[in-house]
Scaffold this active site. Structure first.
Site, PDB file in Angstrom:
ATOM      1  N   HIS A  56       0.845  -1.200   0.000  1.00 26.66           N
ATOM      2  CA  HIS A  56       0.000   0.000   0.000  1.00 26.66           C
ATOM      3  C   HIS A  56       0.877   1.246   0.000  1.00 26.66           C
ATOM      4  O   HIS A  56       2.035   1.208   0.440  1.00 26.66           O
ATOM      5  CB  HIS A  56      -0.896   0.019   1.240  1.00 26.66           C
ATOM      6  CG  HIS A  56      -1.981  -0.999   1.214  1.00 26.66           C
ATOM      7  ND1 HIS A  56      -3.036  -0.971   2.096  1.00 26.66           N
ATOM      8  CD2 HIS A  56      -2.196  -2.084   0.417  1.00 26.66           C
ATOM      9  CE1 HIS A  56      -3.846  -1.984   1.852  1.00 26.66           C
ATOM     10  NE2 HIS A  56      -3.352  -2.678   0.840  1.00 26.66           N
ATOM     11  N   GLU A  58       0.883   3.813   1.891  1.00 24.54           N
ATOM     12  CA  GLU A  58       1.378   4.195   3.212  1.00 24.54           C
ATOM     13  C   GLU A  58       2.593   3.367   3.611  1.00 24.54           C
ATOM     14  O   GLU A  58       3.563   3.897   4.172  1.00 24.54           O
ATOM     15  CB  GLU A  58       0.290   4.009   4.289  1.00 24.54           C
ATOM     16  CG  GLU A  58      -0.927   4.864   4.084  1.00 24.54           C
ATOM     17  CD  GLU A  58      -2.043   4.171   3.313  1.00 24.54           C
ATOM     18  OE1 GLU A  58      -3.215   4.468   3.594  1.00 24.54           O
ATOM     19  OE2 GLU A  58      -1.751   3.328   2.430  1.00 24.54           O
ATOM     20  N   CYS A  86      -5.997   1.832   5.921  1.00 20.14           N
ATOM     21  CA  CYS A  86      -6.628   0.599   6.373  1.00 20.14           C
ATOM     22  C   CYS A  86      -6.015   0.206   7.721  1.00 20.14           C
ATOM     23  O   CYS A  86      -5.092   0.855   8.215  1.00 20.14           O
ATOM     24  CB  CYS A  86      -6.411  -0.509   5.341  1.00 20.14           C
ATOM     25  SG  CYS A  86      -4.701  -1.088   5.240  1.00 20.14           S
ATOM     26  N   CYS A  89      -2.163  -0.504   7.528  1.00 21.53           N
ATOM     27  CA  CYS A  89      -1.358   0.715   7.435  1.00 21.53           C
ATOM     28  C   CYS A  89      -1.419   1.511   8.738  1.00 21.53           C
ATOM     29  O   CYS A  89      -0.408   2.080   9.162  1.00 21.53           O
ATOM     30  CB  CYS A  89      -1.818   1.558   6.252  1.00 21.53           C
ATOM     31  SG  CYS A  89      -1.483   0.737   4.664  1.00 21.53           S
TER      32      CYS A  89
END
Length: 147
Positions: A56, A58, A86, A89
């Site tokens: 992701h 992040e 999420c 993260c």
């Protein structure tokens, strides 16, 4: 007149990263990490390119920022991200001890708040900066996927 380095300025940079993700057929989420009013890391989703569900934006941004400062803790840093993190993260952000998270669009289905995940108690959160623009990128991506 000088450039104003505020939340909108940095979120526009995160949106530029999200646009790069969109062009790579990745979910268009982008990140910049800022320390002392300077961008120290830029990232976007790479889950498809790396065939890695943990790639992701992040996670990529946290790693890049830690490398930039030479340490694992991001105290004094702000992460700007175009979509609410999420749970995964948020957990990584918790452990990084990042000082501030600014996100554009909320994620009512998969966001960390909906899932009951917490950020570090000292992390400040600001939401809604350029949310309309961030949502537009996400909607465009998923509309193309449905066609």
């Amino acid at each position: 007149m000088g450039q104003v380095f505020d939340d909108t300025f940095f979120m526009k940079k995160a949106l530029a990263e999200a646009q790069i993700a969109l062009e790579k057929d990745e979910v268009p989420v982008g990140v910049v990490v800022v320390a002392n009013n300077s961008i120290i890391a830029r990232a976007h989703n790479l889950t498809e390119a790396l065939t890695d569900v943990t790639a992701h934006a992040e996670m990529q941004g946290i790693t890049a920022a830690a490398n930039a400062i030479g340490g694992k803790y991001l105290q004094g840093c702000t992460l700007y991200v175009t979509l609410e993190p999420c749970s995964m993260c948020a957990g990584a952000l918790y452990w990084s001890q990042i000082s501030r998270v600014v996100f554009a669009a909320d994620d009512p289905k998969r966001g960390y708040r909906q899932q009951g995940t917490s950020l570090h108690p000292k992390t400040k959160v600001t939401e809604g900066i350029l949310a309309i623009e961030a949502r537009a990128l996400l909607h465009a991506f998923f509309k193309l996927k449905r066609e």
